[in-house]
Design an enzyme around this catalytic site. Structure first.
Site, PDB file in Angstrom:
ATOM      1  N   GLU A   1      25.221   8.382  21.839  1.00 29.35           N
ATOM      2  CA  GLU A   1      25.881   9.695  21.977  1.00 29.35           C
ATOM      3  C   GLU A   1      26.346   9.994  23.401  1.00 29.35           C
ATOM      4  OE1 GLU A   1      25.046  12.942  19.280  1.00 29.35           O
ATOM      5  OE2 GLU A   1      23.885  13.811  20.909  1.00 29.35           O
TER       6      GLU A   1
ATOM      7  N   LYS B   1      26.663  12.937  25.664  1.00 33.66           N
ATOM      8  CA  LYS B   1      26.008  14.264  25.661  1.00 33.66           C
ATOM      9  C   LYS B   1      25.804  14.718  27.101  1.00 33.66           C
ATOM     10  CE  LYS B   1      21.837  16.341  23.546  1.00 33.66           C
ATOM     11  NZ  LYS B   1      20.608  16.048  22.759  1.00 33.66           N
TER      12      LYS B   1
ATOM     13  N   GLU C   1      23.524  15.779   7.864  1.00 29.53           N
ATOM     14  CA  GLU C   1      22.274  15.973   8.614  1.00 29.53           C
ATOM     15  C   GLU C   1      21.332  16.923   7.895  1.00 29.53           C
ATOM     16  OE1 GLU C   1      22.419  16.499  12.908  1.00 29.53           O
ATOM     17  OE2 GLU C   1      21.097  18.231  12.681  1.00 29.53           O
TER      18      GLU C   1
ATOM     19  N   ASN D   1      17.199  14.924  11.244  1.00 33.23           N
ATOM     20  CA  ASN D   1      17.099  15.255  12.660  1.00 33.23           C
ATOM     21  C   ASN D   1      15.669  15.682  12.977  1.00 33.23           C
ATOM     22  OD1 ASN D   1      17.512  15.995  15.333  1.00 33.23           O
ATOM     23  ND2 ASN D   1      19.522  16.903  14.916  1.00 33.23           N
TER      24      ASN D   1
ATOM     25  N   GLU E   1      17.638  10.835  13.648  1.00 34.42           N
ATOM     26  CA  GLU E   1      18.357  11.464  14.754  1.00 34.42           C
ATOM     27  C   GLU E   1      17.387  12.140  15.722  1.00 34.42           C
ATOM     28  OE1 GLU E   1      21.365  13.367  11.536  1.00 34.42           O
ATOM     29  OE2 GLU E   1      21.596  14.091  13.576  1.00 34.42           O
TER      30      GLU E   1
HETATM   31  O1  LIG Z   1      20.000  18.663  21.670  1.00 35.70           O
HETATM   32  C1  LIG Z   1      19.809  19.883  21.484  1.00 35.70           C
HETATM   33  O2  LIG Z   1      19.176  20.609  22.265  1.00 35.70           O
HETATM   34  C2  LIG Z   1      20.404  20.567  20.288  1.00 35.70           C
HETATM   35  C3  LIG Z   1      20.122  21.912  20.079  1.00 35.70           C
HETATM   36  C4  LIG Z   1      20.681  22.575  18.997  1.00 35.70           C
HETATM   37  C5  LIG Z   1      21.517  21.918  18.132  1.00 35.70           C
HETATM   38  C6  LIG Z   1      21.795  20.559  18.323  1.00 35.70           C
HETATM   39  C7  LIG Z   1      21.236  19.890  19.383  1.00 35.70           C
HETATM   40  N1  LIG Z   1      21.506  18.561  19.624  1.00 35.70           N
HETATM   41  C8  LIG Z   1      22.356  17.776  18.814  1.00 35.70           C
HETATM   42  C9  LIG Z   1      21.656  16.570  18.388  1.00 35.70           C
HETATM   43  O3  LIG Z   1      21.307  16.493  17.229  1.00 35.70           O
HETATM   44  C10 LIG Z   1      21.326  15.514  19.396  1.00 35.70           C
HETATM   45  O4  LIG Z   1      22.268  15.551  20.420  1.00 35.70           O
HETATM   46  C11 LIG Z   1      21.268  14.087  18.907  1.00 35.70           C
HETATM   47  O5  LIG Z   1      20.564  13.940  17.713  1.00 35.70           O
HETATM   48  C12 LIG Z   1      20.629  13.206  19.986  1.00 35.70           C
HETATM   49  O6  LIG Z   1      19.367  13.727  20.330  1.00 35.70           O
HETATM   50  P1  LIG Z   1      18.567  13.196  21.608  1.00 35.70           P
HETATM   51  O7  LIG Z   1      18.526  11.696  21.553  1.00 35.70           O
HETATM   52  O8  LIG Z   1      17.206  13.799  21.472  1.00 35.70           O
HETATM   53  O9  LIG Z   1      19.315  13.673  22.810  1.00 35.70           O
END
Ligand SMILES: O=C(O)c1ccccc1NCC(=O)[C@H](O)[C@H](O)COP(=O)(O)O
Length: 256
Positions: free
Chosen positions: A53, A55, A164, A185, A215
């Site tokens: 991702e 991000k 999701e 998730n 996720e």
């Molecule tokens: O990441 C957040 O804080 C979040 C909060 C509210 C809604 C969505 C959010 N994130 C989107 C995602 O689902 C994540 O970016 C994605 O699954 C990757 O997660 P990570 O590896 O823990 O950064």
């Protein structure tokens, strides 16, 4: 919080629609070369597959990485062995944009996911117009009628919906759609609490034949191994890749 995130994404799409009417976005979507076959790219294999991702920030963690050049990061992900790229296009809390998606699309040969809070057909057409091959639909954010409408539109445009979920009920709603790519998730999108064991508790409730995506909440190879041992075909990883060395981390994650 999920309701606010979705309302804001829809409001931002409505604002874009003022200058880019639906007919124009629809025409741009239909003019794109066909979407890549994401299901083929993510189908179960003898090794775990990774959706990597892009991000920059998030409501739960604040600023994560500047990512001045999302295309360069996407190329690193491709080089590192990712099977698909997720691009967060939400601007207010995640610092993303459709321009990021277009830049990534132009830079890699992998399927690209539009990750946003999608609740209207306009946003789906935007995704295809920007070159997305996959679109995320979050079951908790949508009623069944809207979920079905958006799911069918994504498929009609040749893309793959990633559905999701975060509970057994939501997995049932995903199965009722006929979804072939379903994520659990670990992050509760309203409280931001992480539960790495949720995937394992729900793993045997996936419909037969669906690709199973775990996720969020991967910080180490041990987390990937945990998801794999619980039955995940694919993991979706953001934070750990944007805050570390993406190629080295992908290599360690793929080696589990
Ligand atoms: O990441 C957040 O804080 C979040 C909060 C509210 C809604 C969505 C959010 N994130 C989107 C995602 O689902 C994540 O970016 C994605 O699954 C990757 O997660 P990570 O590896 O823990 O950064």
């Amino acid at each position: 919080m999920l309701a606010d995130l979705t309302a804001n994404s829809v409001a931002d799409a409505l604002a874009r629609r003022e200058t880019k009417p639906l007919a124009d976005v629809e025409a741009a979507a239909l003019a794109r070369p066909p979407a890549l076959d994401a299901l083929e790219a993510l189908r179960p294999a003898s090794h775990i597959k990774i959706i990597a991702e892009i991000k920059r920030s998030s409501p739960s963690r604040g600023a994560l990485a500047q990512i001045a050049d999302p295309a360069a990061l996407a190329r690193s992900y491709e080089l590192g062995g990712a099977s698909a790229i997720s691009v967060l296009t939400e601007g207010r809390k995640f610092g993303g944009s459709l321009a990021d998606l277009e830049a990534v699309r132009a830079a890699v040969a992998l399927p690209v996911l539009r990750k946003d809070f999608i609740a209207t057909p306009y946003q789906v057409f935007e995704a295809r117009a920007a070159g997305a091959d996959l679109v995320l639909l979050i079951v908790a954010a949508l009623d069944d009628t809207t979920l079905r409408e958006l799911y069918d539109l994504i498929v009609a445009l040749g893309m793959t919906p990633l559905i999701e979920t975060h509970s057994a009920d939501e997995l049932e709603r995903a199965a009722a759609l006929g979804a072939q790519l379903i994520g659990v998730n670990a992050r509760d999108l309203s409280t931001f609490e992480l539960d790495r064991d949720l995937f394992g508790r729900l793993a045997d409730r996936f419909p037969d034949g669906a690709v199973r995506v775990a996720e969020s909440a991967v910080l180490s190879p041990a987390d990937v191994a945990h998801y794999r041992a619980s039955g995940a075909d694919v993991v979706l990883i953001g934070e750990a890749l944007v805050t570390g060395d993406p190629i080295a981390n992908l290599s360690a994650f793929l080696a589990v």
